[in-house]
Design an enzyme around this catalytic site. Structure first.
Site, PDB file in Angstrom:
ATOM      1  CG  ASP A 120       0.465   2.953  -6.531  1.00  0.00           C
ATOM      2  OD1 ASP A 120       0.711   3.742  -5.587  1.00  0.00           O
ATOM      3  OD2 ASP A 120      -0.647   2.900  -7.102  1.00  0.00           O
ATOM      4  CD  GLU A 135      -3.113  -0.424   0.078  1.00  0.00           C
ATOM      5  OE1 GLU A 135      -3.109  -0.134  -1.135  1.00  0.00           O
ATOM      6  OE2 GLU A 135      -3.752  -1.384   0.553  1.00  0.00           O
ATOM      7  CB  SER A 145     -12.906   6.573  -9.870  1.00  0.00           C
ATOM      8  OG  SER A 145     -11.980   6.296  -8.864  1.00  0.00           O
ATOM      9  CG  ASP A 179      -6.433   2.137  -7.525  1.00  0.00           C
ATOM     10  OD1 ASP A 179      -5.817   1.317  -6.811  1.00  0.00           O
ATOM     11  OD2 ASP A 179      -6.736   3.276  -7.145  1.00  0.00           O
ATOM     12  N   GLY A 215     -16.713   5.078  -2.800  1.00  0.00           N
ATOM     13  CA  GLY A 215     -16.016   5.642  -1.636  1.00  0.00           C
ATOM     14  C   GLY A 215     -15.562   4.591  -0.644  1.00  0.00           C
ATOM     15  CB  ALA A 216     -16.130   1.084  -0.248  1.00  0.00           C
TER      16      ALA A 216
HETATM   17  C1  GLA Z   1      -5.203   4.672  -3.958  1.00  0.00           C
HETATM   18  C2  GLA Z   1      -4.455   5.041  -5.239  1.00  0.00           C
HETATM   19  C3  GLA Z   1      -3.466   3.948  -5.619  1.00  0.00           C
HETATM   20  C4  GLA Z   1      -2.576   3.564  -4.452  1.00  0.00           C
HETATM   21  C5  GLA Z   1      -3.399   3.339  -3.187  1.00  0.00           C
HETATM   22  C6  GLA Z   1      -2.532   3.140  -1.972  1.00  0.00           C
HETATM   23  O1  GLA Z   1      -6.023   3.568  -4.186  1.00  0.00           O
HETATM   24  O2  GLA Z   1      -5.370   5.261  -6.281  1.00  0.00           O
HETATM   25  O3  GLA Z   1      -2.718   4.353  -6.734  1.00  0.00           O
HETATM   26  O4  GLA Z   1      -1.570   4.513  -4.252  1.00  0.00           O
HETATM   27  O5  GLA Z   1      -4.281   4.407  -2.922  1.00  0.00           O
HETATM   28  O6  GLA Z   1      -1.798   1.974  -2.089  1.00  0.00           O
END
Ligand code: GLA
Length: 385
Positions: free
Chosen positions: A36, A33, A127, A171, A121-122
């Site tokens: 990226d 987390e 998106s 994502d 929003g979860a």
């Molecule tokens: C969001 C961002 C991702 C990533 C996460 C954290 O989802 O869109 O690119 O940075 O937060 O890991």
């Protein structure tokens, strides 16, 4: 909600059948987390919650979008000019069109009806699913010749440059590139990736939705990015080969701790350790060592909470409740932070009990009805026949 629902809504709105229907899934992230945008590793997967897009070409060059779940309609001007819209959701579609045009890709008019069951929003990236789903549709309809990775990058650029959120690539990547029953490790520096079967008989992945909407996420997210960049700028003075936190070893970071603002040191420490944890998690997965995987998830949570400071009391409570439950191997906050979901690795035999007892504790403590989503790992964006 499914493909049939968006198809019939398309037919009633546009009086013709769609040319194409696409499923664009939401995502989980097992571990990795806030790595990226630091050139590190992530380990996400697409899930059985998705957005469906029914789409067709328009001869007049306009863009007409209907958001089924919101019952809201957008129609561009008659030459398909793209600019930031009041309808915030329309910007997700317009953003990728804007970026594709910058690359000289020829895109004509488009009708889209979309809807889905990815909770908003979860932290499940509805998106990103919509952005990459839109780019996928355009690629098919206008035969743009893009690879899946091109689609991912255009979708990310739409979010970064048009919507204004400086998100990383995870994502969109997860939504587009995933395969069934696997997680995929992406090296966000080289963009090389590898699939890891998530074959866990007896174990389930379940998300607990805190119900706290991550409204702070945009500004705080961009602040975290800036703090990481500050760390890189300082550390570079000691090693010119450093261009992201991926290039920083724990030893080098420790050695130059005094040169960093304490908050920047904490952010960098979390990221450097998290990048290493993804590799440990992949090794654990290959051995089917779910106990180790679970411990790594808890460690990630502690780092996100105490060092990266992107958690909230509701999420911490859910993770602590999980930690005290012997049927849970691992749990952590998932996604950008400030709300959203926790991801939990739970023994399937005790899943019902876990959901039941966690829901009761959560309602008692916060007065919020907990939503839980057991997830299956699915293939990425695809055309529905
Ligand atoms: C969001 C961002 C991702 C990533 C996460 C954290 O989802 O869109 O690119 O940075 O937060 O890991």
């Amino acid at each position: 909600m499914n493909a049939n629902t968006v198809n019939s809504a398309f037919e009633s709105r546009f009086s013709t059948a769609p040319d194409i229907t696409v499923r664009a899934p939401g995502r989980i992230n097992l571990i990795g987390e806030h790595t990226d945008y630091n050139g590190g590793f992530v380990l996400p997967a697409a899930i059985d919650k998705a957005i469906w897009l029914a789409a067709g070409k328009r001869a007049d060059g306009r863009f007409a979008f209907y958001a089924l779940d919101l019952d809201d309609y957008f129609l561009s001007d008659d030459v398909g000019t793209v600019f930031q819209e009041q309808h915030k959701w329309a910007n997700y579609l317009l953003g990728v069109i804007s970026e594709a045009r910058k690359d000289g890709l020829l895109i004509g008019g488009l009708n889209v009806v979309f809807g889905g069951d990815v909770p908003l929003g979860a932290g499940l990236s509805s998106s990103a699913a919509l952005e990459s789903g839109t780019m996928f549709v355009l690629n098919e309809l206008y035969q743009l010749g893009l690879s899946r990775m091109d689609i991912v990058r255009l979708a990310q650029r739409g979010e970064n440059n048009f919507v204004g959120m400086k998100c990383g690539i995870m994502d969109m990547f997860a939504s587009v590139i995933s395969r069934e029953n696997t997680v995929v490790r992406l090296d966000c520096r080289s963009l090389e990736y590898a699939y890891f079967p998530f074959d866990a008989p007896g174990f389930s992945l379940v998300l607990c939705d805190s119900g706290v909407k991550h409204t702070l996420v945009d500004s705080e997210y961009n602040t975290r990015r800036a703090e990481c960049e500050e760390g890189v700028a300082v550390l570079k003075k000691y090693d010119s080969g450093i261009s992201s936190l991926r290039d920083v070893s724990p030893a080098l970071l420790k050695k130059h701790e005094q040169m960093l603002r304490p908050v920047v040191f904490r952010r960098c420490k979390y990221v450097v350790e998290e990048i290493a944890r993804v590799e440990l998690a992949c090794a654990a997965l290959q051995r089917n060592d779910f106990a180790t995987l679970g411990q790594l998830m808890f460690q990630t949570h502690d780092g996100l909470n105490l060092e990266y400071e992107v958690s909230v009391p509701e999420i911490n409570f859910l993770v602590e409740t999980a930690r005290n439950n012997p049927a849970v191997l691992g749990a952590r906050m998932m996604g950008g932070g400030f709300g959203g979901c926790t991801i939990n690795l739970v023994k399937t035999e005790a899943l019902e009990d876990f959901i039941q007892t966690t829901s009761v504790s959560y309602a008692t403590k916060f007065g919020i009805t907990l939503k839980t989503y057991p997830v299956k790992l699915t293939a990425g964006t695809s055309v529905i026949k």
